[in-house]
Design a protein around this motif. Structure first.
Motif, mmCIF file in Angstrom:
data_model
loop_
_atom_site.group_PDB
_atom_site.id
_atom_site.type_symbol
_atom_site.label_atom_id
_atom_site.label_comp_id
_atom_site.label_asym_id
_atom_site.label_seq_id
_atom_site.Cartn_x
_atom_site.Cartn_y
_atom_site.Cartn_z
ATOM 1 N N ASN A 1 0.791 -1.223 0.000
ATOM 2 C CA ASN A 1 0.000 0.000 0.000
ATOM 3 C C ASN A 1 0.829 1.280 0.000
ATOM 4 O OD1 ASN A 1 0.970 -0.236 2.572
ATOM 5 N ND2 ASN A 1 -1.013 -0.382 3.585
ATOM 6 N N CYS B 1 -5.199 -5.222 5.005
ATOM 7 C CA CYS B 1 -4.940 -4.648 3.689
ATOM 8 C C CYS B 1 -6.217 -4.406 2.901
ATOM 9 C CB CYS B 1 -4.056 -5.585 2.862
ATOM 10 S SG CYS B 1 -2.506 -6.054 3.658
ATOM 11 N N GLN C 1 -9.434 -3.033 1.266
ATOM 12 C CA GLN C 1 -9.820 -1.663 0.949
ATOM 13 C C GLN C 1 -11.297 -1.389 1.198
ATOM 14 O OE1 GLN C 1 -7.313 0.508 0.024
ATOM 15 N NE2 GLN C 1 -6.157 -1.302 0.642
#
Length: 309
Positions: A26, A231, A233
């Protein structure tokens, strides 16, 4: 009866191995955003990946971030002055500087005014799961592949692939070179059926066993790379109540999607930028539309993605 037994012996057996720890990919990249015609309706991009006619949510990465095709098939979220858009990496922009992204005009229009032509952007790699609509990884053998020269590509991936290996007779694994046009090539060939192992950029490994070389159609593995919770989204509903930002939920959805704030003017568009509906309020009914990806344009010049399933 003999024919039946022969076929049964070569049914696919797939196993999965997950590493004990995965890392999020990221990092924030910065550069300039531009637009070009794109490669919808063919396999014309440097990644040699098929792009459907009318699918303009794709882009070309600069040479540095293209990383010798390692970025092929991954997804990035690009942010500009008007909002953000998620794009699939299918092409390379040789003349672009590090950090630059060349996207279709339709995608560019979601993050900036088209008349500007070249604008500052930021972007990061994100999971492709909202674009895949539940698709699992496919194995494609390049035309000309045989047991003497084998070229393999993986399609519909949730995360970029960092490595592909195949299993040798002594049960060890041999790493395979990846070409600029996004095929893993073994110049001495891989005997069929074969066992393949791929590793995602996050460190997860998948093993596909007894894969038979087939030049006529892609093989659906039935498996997909996962995304660690930290992680992911897609925010959960509890997070929506405390973030202080305008959010949509539930997303994905099959019917009604909600905005976290009242009395907000919006416009719903499809992936080609065509306006489907517009209104004022916190509920949007998308039940009449086909499954796919849509975008909500808000009066604050913010663009939000909706996944209909």
């Amino acid at each position: 009866m003999k024919s039946y037994i022969y076929i049964y012996c070569f049914l696919l057996v797939v196993s999965i191995i997950k590493t004990s720890a995965q890392e999020c990919n990221n990092d924030i990249h910065t550069g300039e955003g531009t637009f070009y015609d794109g490669v919808a309706g063919g396999v014309f991009g440097n990644c040699s990946l098929p792009v459907a006619t009318g699918d303009y949510m794709h882009c070309a990465l600069n040479n540095i971030d293209y990383d010798s095709s390692n970025a092929c098939g991954s997804c990035i979220e690009v942010t500009g002055i008007k909002g953000s858009v998620i794009l699939n990496v299918v092409d390379r922009c040789p003349e672009c500087a590090s950090g630059d992204v060349d996207m279709t005009m339709d995608a560019f229009a979601m993050i900036a005014e088209v008349i500007d032509g070249r604008v500052p952007i930021s972007w990061k790699f994100v999971p492709c799961e909202t674009m895949l609509n539940g698709e699992t990884i496919k194995i494609n053998f390049k035309e000309g592949s045989s047991e003497f020269w084998t070229a393999i590509q993986f399609r519909d991936i949730n995360h970029a692939i960092s490595k592909m290996e195949y299993q040798l007779p002594d049960n060890t694994w041999k790493n395979t070179n990846r070409e600029l046009y996004n095929f893993f090539i073994e110049t001495s060939g891989i005997p069929s059926p074969m066992n393949l192992r791929i590793t995602s950029i996050l460190g997860e490994e998948l093993i596909f066993e007894n894969i038979v070389l087939n030049l006529n159609e892609d093989f659906d593995t039935g498996l997909q790379f996962s995304t660690p919770e930290e992680c992911n989204q897609i925010l959960s509903i509890p997070e929506l109540n405390t973030s202080g930002e305008i959010m949509l939920y539930p997303n994905p959805t099959s019917s009604i999607i909600h905005l976290t704030e009242n009395a907000r003017k919006w416009k719903l568009v499809n992936s080609s930028g065509k306006t489907l509906d517009q209104g004022f309020g916190k509920e949007i009914d998308i039940s009449s539309y086909s499954n796919g990806i849509y975008y909500l344009l808000l009066e604050e010049k913010k663009t939000m993605k909706i996944v209909k399933r």
